[in-house]
Design an enzyme around this catalytic site. Structure first.
Site, PDB file in Angstrom:
ATOM      1  N   MET A  64       3.313  -8.697  -1.260  1.00 53.71           N
ATOM      2  CA  MET A  64       4.239  -9.402  -2.152  1.00 53.71           C
ATOM      3  C   MET A  64       3.656 -10.744  -2.597  1.00 53.71           C
ATOM      4  O   MET A  64       3.794 -11.147  -3.749  1.00 53.71           O
ATOM      5  CB  MET A  64       5.579  -9.612  -1.447  1.00 53.71           C
ATOM      6  CG  MET A  64       6.668 -10.201  -2.314  1.00 53.71           C
ATOM      7  SD  MET A  64       7.235  -9.123  -3.648  1.00 53.71           S
ATOM      8  CE  MET A  64       8.210  -7.916  -2.747  1.00 53.71           C
ATOM      9  N   ASN A  69       1.641   2.128  -5.761  1.00 54.04           N
ATOM     10  CA  ASN A  69       0.677   1.119  -6.176  1.00 54.04           C
ATOM     11  C   ASN A  69      -0.739   1.593  -5.886  1.00 54.04           C
ATOM     12  O   ASN A  69      -0.990   2.338  -4.939  1.00 54.04           O
ATOM     13  CB  ASN A  69       0.964  -0.225  -5.477  1.00 54.04           C
ATOM     14  CG  ASN A  69       0.148  -0.414  -4.215  1.00 54.04           C
ATOM     15  OD1 ASN A  69      -1.015  -0.796  -4.269  1.00 54.04           O
ATOM     16  ND2 ASN A  69       0.764  -0.128  -3.062  1.00 54.04           N
ATOM     17  N   PHE A 109      -6.658  -4.265  -3.451  1.00 58.97           N
ATOM     18  CA  PHE A 109      -6.942  -5.586  -2.856  1.00 58.97           C
ATOM     19  C   PHE A 109      -7.311  -6.628  -3.911  1.00 58.97           C
ATOM     20  O   PHE A 109      -8.273  -7.396  -3.745  1.00 58.97           O
ATOM     21  CB  PHE A 109      -8.060  -5.502  -1.810  1.00 58.97           C
ATOM     22  CG  PHE A 109      -7.719  -4.770  -0.540  1.00 58.97           C
ATOM     23  CD1 PHE A 109      -6.413  -4.409  -0.240  1.00 58.97           C
ATOM     24  CD2 PHE A 109      -8.723  -4.448   0.370  1.00 58.97           C
ATOM     25  CE1 PHE A 109      -6.104  -3.736   0.939  1.00 58.97           C
ATOM     26  CE2 PHE A 109      -8.426  -3.773   1.553  1.00 58.97           C
ATOM     27  CZ  PHE A 109      -7.117  -3.418   1.840  1.00 58.97           C
ATOM     28  N   SER A 129      -5.040   0.896   3.871  1.00 61.23           N
ATOM     29  CA  SER A 129      -4.682   1.017   2.459  1.00 61.23           C
ATOM     30  C   SER A 129      -5.366   2.244   1.869  1.00 61.23           C
ATOM     31  O   SER A 129      -6.563   2.468   2.097  1.00 61.23           O
ATOM     32  CB  SER A 129      -5.120  -0.230   1.690  1.00 61.23           C
ATOM     33  OG  SER A 129      -4.999   0.002   0.288  1.00 61.23           O
ATOM     34  N   ASN A 148      -5.998   2.618  -1.231  1.00 65.39           N
ATOM     35  CA  ASN A 148      -6.495   2.254  -2.555  1.00 65.39           C
ATOM     36  C   ASN A 148      -7.886   1.628  -2.568  1.00 65.39           C
ATOM     37  O   ASN A 148      -8.343   1.171  -3.608  1.00 65.39           O
ATOM     38  CB  ASN A 148      -5.494   1.312  -3.239  1.00 65.39           C
ATOM     39  CG  ASN A 148      -4.123   1.954  -3.360  1.00 65.39           C
ATOM     40  OD1 ASN A 148      -4.010   3.108  -3.748  1.00 65.39           O
ATOM     41  ND2 ASN A 148      -3.086   1.218  -3.007  1.00 65.39           N
ATOM     42  N   THR A 149      -8.533   1.568  -1.403  1.00 64.43           N
ATOM     43  CA  THR A 149      -9.920   1.123  -1.309  1.00 64.43           C
ATOM     44  C   THR A 149     -10.732   2.274  -0.730  1.00 64.43           C
ATOM     45  O   THR A 149     -10.427   2.760   0.363  1.00 64.43           O
ATOM     46  CB  THR A 149     -10.050  -0.127  -0.415  1.00 64.43           C
ATOM     47  OG1 THR A 149      -9.342  -1.207  -1.025  1.00 64.43           O
ATOM     48  CG2 THR A 149     -11.510  -0.518  -0.235  1.00 64.43           C
ATOM     49  N   LYS A 199      -2.940  -2.741  11.202  1.00 66.41           N
ATOM     50  CA  LYS A 199      -2.010  -2.023  10.332  1.00 66.41           C
ATOM     51  C   LYS A 199      -2.540  -0.619  10.079  1.00 66.41           C
ATOM     52  O   LYS A 199      -3.652  -0.445   9.577  1.00 66.41           O
ATOM     53  CB  LYS A 199      -1.809  -2.752   9.006  1.00 66.41           C
ATOM     54  CG  LYS A 199      -0.696  -2.149   8.148  1.00 66.41           C
ATOM     55  CD  LYS A 199      -0.282  -3.080   7.033  1.00 66.41           C
ATOM     56  CE  LYS A 199       0.931  -2.534   6.286  1.00 66.41           C
ATOM     57  NZ  LYS A 199       1.411  -3.461   5.250  1.00 66.41           N
ATOM     58  N   ASN A 254       1.433   1.455   6.648  1.00 68.63           N
ATOM     59  CA  ASN A 254       1.039   1.185   5.272  1.00 68.63           C
ATOM     60  C   ASN A 254       1.701   2.215   4.352  1.00 68.63           C
ATOM     61  O   ASN A 254       2.557   2.987   4.789  1.00 68.63           O
ATOM     62  CB  ASN A 254      -0.491   1.246   5.154  1.00 68.63           C
ATOM     63  CG  ASN A 254      -1.031   0.238   4.146  1.00 68.63           C
ATOM     64  OD1 ASN A 254      -0.525   0.121   3.033  1.00 68.63           O
ATOM     65  ND2 ASN A 254      -2.064  -0.481   4.538  1.00 68.63           N
TER      66      ASN A 254
END
Length: 336
Positions: free
Chosen positions: A64, A111, A115, A175, A177-178, A217, A246
């Site tokens: 956020m 999303n 990062f 995550s 997304n990486t 995480k 996550n």
């Protein structure tokens, strides 16, 4: 009711632009005066976790406020702790836009940010300027261009730089997304990561006479056996906490919807049951040796209570704030 009217307007905008616009407006000096008049401080209900005393159980999840630009505003909402980031050693732009997608009918968000952040040095400057009196955590990750086999160095750089400016550090290895990041949750890569960050933590503890807890995480997409393996390693290396979870790559809860064709991490209500399953397995395996911070799909007081009943000592909110506004956070804090 007022927030839901405002939300209708905000949801007409691109999600990422709406996010930035809203936070900048709420962080303005004039809005801060208005907030001070109408948002009265919430009495502290202290909770001890990771050796720290949290003003209450409800925290802001990472993502956020990636760069620590809005710490004082989130302080006003009453959060007991704020997790900034994910931040990397060097600034990076993240993945191509558009990269945030709302699914209002499911109270969900997809999303694929990657990062995007202004780097850890910038975050440190913003933390120094803040007046937040709660607990600040910093969520750290690796730069995209860093090969997975060298990624430990990025985490060690971040730990060394942020150590004196944060109350705890969250290691983001989950995550989606990486590229290849989630590989750090398994086998020798996971073992080496934990060993190195605990060595660095000990070094920094001795150097500054300050112990900063470290949390890991993890992903909601792990199998039961993988969660058991992770639990054993967390205990072995005396990790201070685990954050579960996550975002998920499992889009089965929205499989009939057009948004199912969008790649990226799914959060919000569709994540709730997967997150709860992970927390439940962790609690049985960890036997209270490592505290759990529950996050994923908390959209009501009952959902928050369920996370705690399953074994979470603290909870974090992200999508719930987007869909239900500041009053939801204050409601949770008071009722919990």
């Amino acid at each position: 009711m007022f927030y839901y009217l405002i939300r209708k307007l905000l949801f007409l905008m691109d999600p990422e632009k709406s996010h930035i616009f809203t936070l900048k407006c709420l962080n303005s000096k004039h809005m801060q005066i208005f907030i001070n008049l109408f948002l009265k401080p919430i009495p502290s209900i202290p909770v001890k976790c990771m050796g720290l005393v949290f003003p209450n159980k409800v925290g802001l999840a990472a993502g956020m406020d990636k760069n620590g630009e809005y710490i004082n505003f989130f302080n006003k909402l009453g959060f007991g702790f704020i997790e900034l980031g994910t931040v990397t050693p060097l600034p990076q732009v993240g993945n191509l836009k558009p990269r945030i997608f709302r699914i209002p009918s499911k109270e969900a968000i997809i999303n694929k940010m990657g990062f995007n952040n202004l780097g850890i040095e910038n975050l440190i400057c913003n933390i120094k300027k803040s007046k937040f009196k709660g607990i600040i955590g910093v969520n750290i990750g690796k730069n995209t261009q860093t090969p997975i086999e060298n990624s430990i160095n990025d985490y060690l750089i971040c730990i060394e730089k942020i150590y004196c400016y944060t109350d705890y550090i969250a290691i983001n290895i989950s995550s989606p997304n990486t590229k290849n990041l989630r590989n750090l949750q398994y086998g020798i890569l996971f073992n080496n990561l934990l060993e190195n960050i605990k060595t660095k933590q000990k070094e920094m503890h001795q150097k500054y006479s300050k112990y900063v807890p470290i949390a890991i995480k993890i992903s909601p997409d792990l199998s039961k056996n993988e969660i058991i393996d992770i639990s054993n390693q967390l205990i072995k290396f005396k990790i201070d906490a685990v954050i579960a979870t996550n975002t998920t790559l499992d889009h089965s809860k929205i499989y009939k919807m057009q948004e199912n064709r969008i790649t990226g991490g799914l959060s919000g209500f569709p994540l709730q049951s997967k997150s709860n399953t992970v927390i439940s397995i962790l609690y049985k395996q960890l036997k209270k040796k490592v505290p759990i911070i529950g996050v994923g799909g908390i959209n009501s007081l009952n959902a928050a209570k369920e996370k705690i009943q399953l074994g979470a000592e603290l909870i974090q909110i992200y999508s719930g704030l987007v869909y239900h506004g500041p009053k939801f956070i204050r409601h949770l804090i008071k009722k919990l």
